[in-house]
Design a protein around this motif. Structure first.
Motif, PDB file in Angstrom:
ATOM      1  N   SER A   1       1.004   5.665   3.343  1.00  0.00           N
ATOM      2  CA  SER A   1       0.501   6.254   4.585  1.00  0.00           C
ATOM      3  C   SER A   1      -0.971   5.956   4.807  1.00  0.00           C
ATOM      4  O   SER A   1      -1.487   6.170   5.901  1.00  0.00           O
ATOM      5  CB  SER A   1       0.702   7.776   4.561  1.00  0.00           C
ATOM      6  OG  SER A   1       2.002   8.136   4.191  1.00  0.00           O
ATOM      7  N   PHE A   2      -1.649   5.463   3.772  1.00  0.00           N
ATOM      8  CA  PHE A   2      -3.097   5.314   3.844  1.00  0.00           C
ATOM      9  C   PHE A   2      -3.536   3.871   3.599  1.00  0.00           C
ATOM     10  O   PHE A   2      -4.431   3.603   2.800  1.00  0.00           O
ATOM     11  CB  PHE A   2      -3.765   6.240   2.822  1.00  0.00           C
ATOM     12  CG  PHE A   2      -3.393   7.682   2.996  1.00  0.00           C
ATOM     13  CD1 PHE A   2      -3.990   8.447   3.995  1.00  0.00           C
ATOM     14  CD2 PHE A   2      -2.437   8.275   2.192  1.00  0.00           C
ATOM     15  CE1 PHE A   2      -3.647   9.778   4.171  1.00  0.00           C
ATOM     16  CE2 PHE A   2      -2.082   9.602   2.356  1.00  0.00           C
ATOM     17  CZ  PHE A   2      -2.685  10.355   3.355  1.00  0.00           C
ATOM     18  N   GLY A   3      -2.888   2.979   4.283  1.00  0.00           N
ATOM     19  CA  GLY A   3      -3.268   1.578   4.149  1.00  0.00           C
ATOM     20  C   GLY A   3      -2.261   0.683   4.827  1.00  0.00           C
ATOM     21  O   GLY A   3      -1.348   1.158   5.503  1.00  0.00           O
ATOM     22  N   TYR A   4      -2.427  -0.604   4.632  1.00  0.00           N
ATOM     23  CA  TYR A   4      -1.606  -1.581   5.336  1.00  0.00           C
ATOM     24  C   TYR A   4      -0.544  -2.219   4.452  1.00  0.00           C
ATOM     25  O   TYR A   4       0.148  -3.133   4.875  1.00  0.00           O
ATOM     26  CB  TYR A   4      -2.503  -2.663   5.931  1.00  0.00           C
ATOM     27  CG  TYR A   4      -3.474  -2.125   6.947  1.00  0.00           C
ATOM     28  CD1 TYR A   4      -3.066  -1.863   8.253  1.00  0.00           C
ATOM     29  CD2 TYR A   4      -4.789  -1.838   6.599  1.00  0.00           C
ATOM     30  CE1 TYR A   4      -3.939  -1.339   9.183  1.00  0.00           C
ATOM     31  CE2 TYR A   4      -5.677  -1.317   7.529  1.00  0.00           C
ATOM     32  CZ  TYR A   4      -5.255  -1.072   8.816  1.00  0.00           C
ATOM     33  OH  TYR A   4      -6.132  -0.547   9.731  1.00  0.00           O
ATOM     34  N   SER A   5      -0.424  -1.753   3.214  1.00  0.00           N
ATOM     35  CA  SER A   5       0.611  -2.293   2.348  1.00  0.00           C
ATOM     36  C   SER A   5       1.569  -1.183   1.964  1.00  0.00           C
ATOM     37  O   SER A   5       1.170  -0.023   1.833  1.00  0.00           O
ATOM     38  CB  SER A   5       0.001  -2.907   1.080  1.00  0.00           C
ATOM     39  OG  SER A   5      -0.683  -1.933   0.333  1.00  0.00           O
TER      40      SER A   5
ATOM     41  N   SER B   1       1.970  -7.024  10.245  1.00  0.00           N
ATOM     42  CA  SER B   1       3.416  -7.210  10.160  1.00  0.00           C
ATOM     43  C   SER B   1       3.913  -7.056   8.726  1.00  0.00           C
ATOM     44  O   SER B   1       3.399  -7.690   7.805  1.00  0.00           O
ATOM     45  CB  SER B   1       3.794  -8.602  10.681  1.00  0.00           C
ATOM     46  OG  SER B   1       5.151  -8.896  10.383  1.00  0.00           O
ATOM     47  N   LYS B   2       4.921  -6.216   8.553  1.00  0.00           N
ATOM     48  CA  LYS B   2       5.532  -6.070   7.232  1.00  0.00           C
ATOM     49  C   LYS B   2       6.526  -7.190   6.980  1.00  0.00           C
ATOM     50  O   LYS B   2       6.514  -7.809   5.913  1.00  0.00           O
ATOM     51  CB  LYS B   2       6.231  -4.714   7.126  1.00  0.00           C
ATOM     52  CG  LYS B   2       6.899  -4.478   5.773  1.00  0.00           C
ATOM     53  CD  LYS B   2       7.536  -3.107   5.697  1.00  0.00           C
ATOM     54  CE  LYS B   2       8.199  -2.880   4.338  1.00  0.00           C
ATOM     55  NZ  LYS B   2       8.824  -1.535   4.255  1.00  0.00           N
ATOM     56  N   GLY B   3       7.376  -7.461   7.960  1.00  0.00           N
ATOM     57  CA  GLY B   3       8.396  -8.480   7.779  1.00  0.00           C
ATOM     58  C   GLY B   3       7.827  -9.847   7.509  1.00  0.00           C
ATOM     59  O   GLY B   3       8.391 -10.629   6.731  1.00  0.00           O
TER      60      GLY B   3
END
Length: 369
Positions: free
Chosen positions: A49-53, A261-263
């Motif tokens: 919840s606290f970042g981009y990864s 983007s995660k994907g």
């Protein structure tokens, strides 16, 4: 997902990192699944919840690292890797079989929400797509990603034997090509439906695999133990990423979706995940006695049995989410489901870790007999 047993000389802190990622995955799975049914209230906060990864990023990195550290030492690495790929493939099929009763009772809208509509429309064609590693219901696609990586690992090992630089160059090149294809619209999202684009995510597997062959963790932990200020610097960096995420600063950047983007493993995710891992390593290096504490031992146990833990969390997520929705929901029940998922993860780890210890003991006895 490399199953391991505890042993002399083993770096427990690696198991702790893997165990932490597995626990976060279990919590995230329950939250995401319940949000499909419009969970009323905030989800349990996790590092994701606290970042981009996501924790999946950390998990892939650590799994790639373990593959490099473990399989490189095998007498026949290629055969060992392919056997592991076959085992993961079978387990993914068994996991689909386990969740099929839940999928079968879902109406069309619900199956679509779980990305299982392809199985509802045409079970035979859908099964073939699943077996071909082209489609998977939600949460089962991660195991498919591992199978693909393990099947490609012999090629990566071949490249590594010729030149480590060559392996890194090919990996980085594939990631860049994925970003270019997305930026230019070369790949139509309506046709290419990877939730985890293997061409992009492979950089989180094969570059760490290279580091694993060199046991880079020994130098990393030694450096962090000798330079505690680096952990403080990492903490500040992690805090900056968290603030940026909570304030959604990335939305002010053109095409920010490409960065997050995660994907397709956007740039911010590519940068953030290694920083988080380094920060965790710093915390575990700050106080060595922390590793011997009961919570850390529990995480290490989970980290040694991640395959079985992952399968258990996927199955219980499907069951609990479907039951929760049909029972009328409720936030307190959601919190109970999160606790149950974590407890089940720990219980599965204890059972299979004990089994692994017995197997190892029997093998040693057979050798000495």
């Amino acid at each position: 997902m490399v199953a391991m047993t505890a042993g002399p000389g083993r770096e427990t802190r690696i198991d702790i990192l893997r165990g932490l990622a597995m626990v976060v995955i279990a919590i995230n799975h329950i939250t995401v699944a319940f949000q499909i049914y419009h969970l009323d209230g905030r989800g349990v906060p996790t590092p994701s919840s606290f970042g981009y990864s996501s924790s999946a990023s950390i998990f892939v990195i650590m799994s790639g690292y373990m593959v490099g550290m473990v399989y490189q030492r095998k007498a026949n690495p290629t055969a060992a890797v392919l056997r592991r790929a076959a085992r993961l493939y079978v387990y993914d099929g068994l996991l689909l079989l386990a969740v099929t009763p839940v999928l079968a009772m879902m109406p069309a809208w619900e199956a679509t929400a779980w990305s299982a509509d392809f199985l509802h429309r045409s079970p035979t064609e859908g099964l073939l797509l699943f077996l071909a590693l082209l489609r998977a219901p939600t949460l089962l696609d991660v195991l498919q990603l591992y199978v693909i990586f393990m099947l490609v690992t012999p090629v990566a090992l071949w490249l590594h034997r010729r030149s480590a630089t060559l392996l890194v160059g090919v990996s980085v090149g594939l990631w860049l090509a994925s970003q270019f294809a997305t930026l230019t619209g070369l790949l139509d999202p309506a046709v290419v439906e990877w939730k985890f684009n293997p061409a992009a995510w492979q950089i989180f597997f094969f570059v760490p695999m290279l580091l694993g062959t060199r046991r880079a963790h020994e130098r990393v932990f030694a450096y962090l133990e000798a330079h505690r200020t680096m952990t403080i610097l990492l903490a500040v960096t992690v805090g900056a990423f968290a603030a940026a995420k909570l304030l959604h600063i990335e939305r002010h950047v053109p095409n920010s979706g490409l960065l997050t983007s995660k994907g397709n493993l956007g740039l911010l995710r590519l940068i953030h995940a290694p920083i988080i891992i380094a920060f965790y390593c710093g915390l575990l290096s700050w106080r060595r006695d922390l590793v011997a504490s009961a919570p850390m031992r529990a995480l290490a146990c989970i980290g040694r049995q991640t395959l079985y833990c992952y399968m258990a969390t996927v199955w219980i997520t499907y069951v609990l989410a479907a039951l929760w929705y049909r029972a009328g929901g409720g936030y307190a029940t959601y919190l109970g489901a999160v606790m149950l998922a974590v407890l089940l993860t720990a219980a599965v780890a204890v059972v299979f870790d004990a089994r692994a210890r017995r197997t190892t003991a029997h093998r040693k006895l057979a050798i000495t007999a």
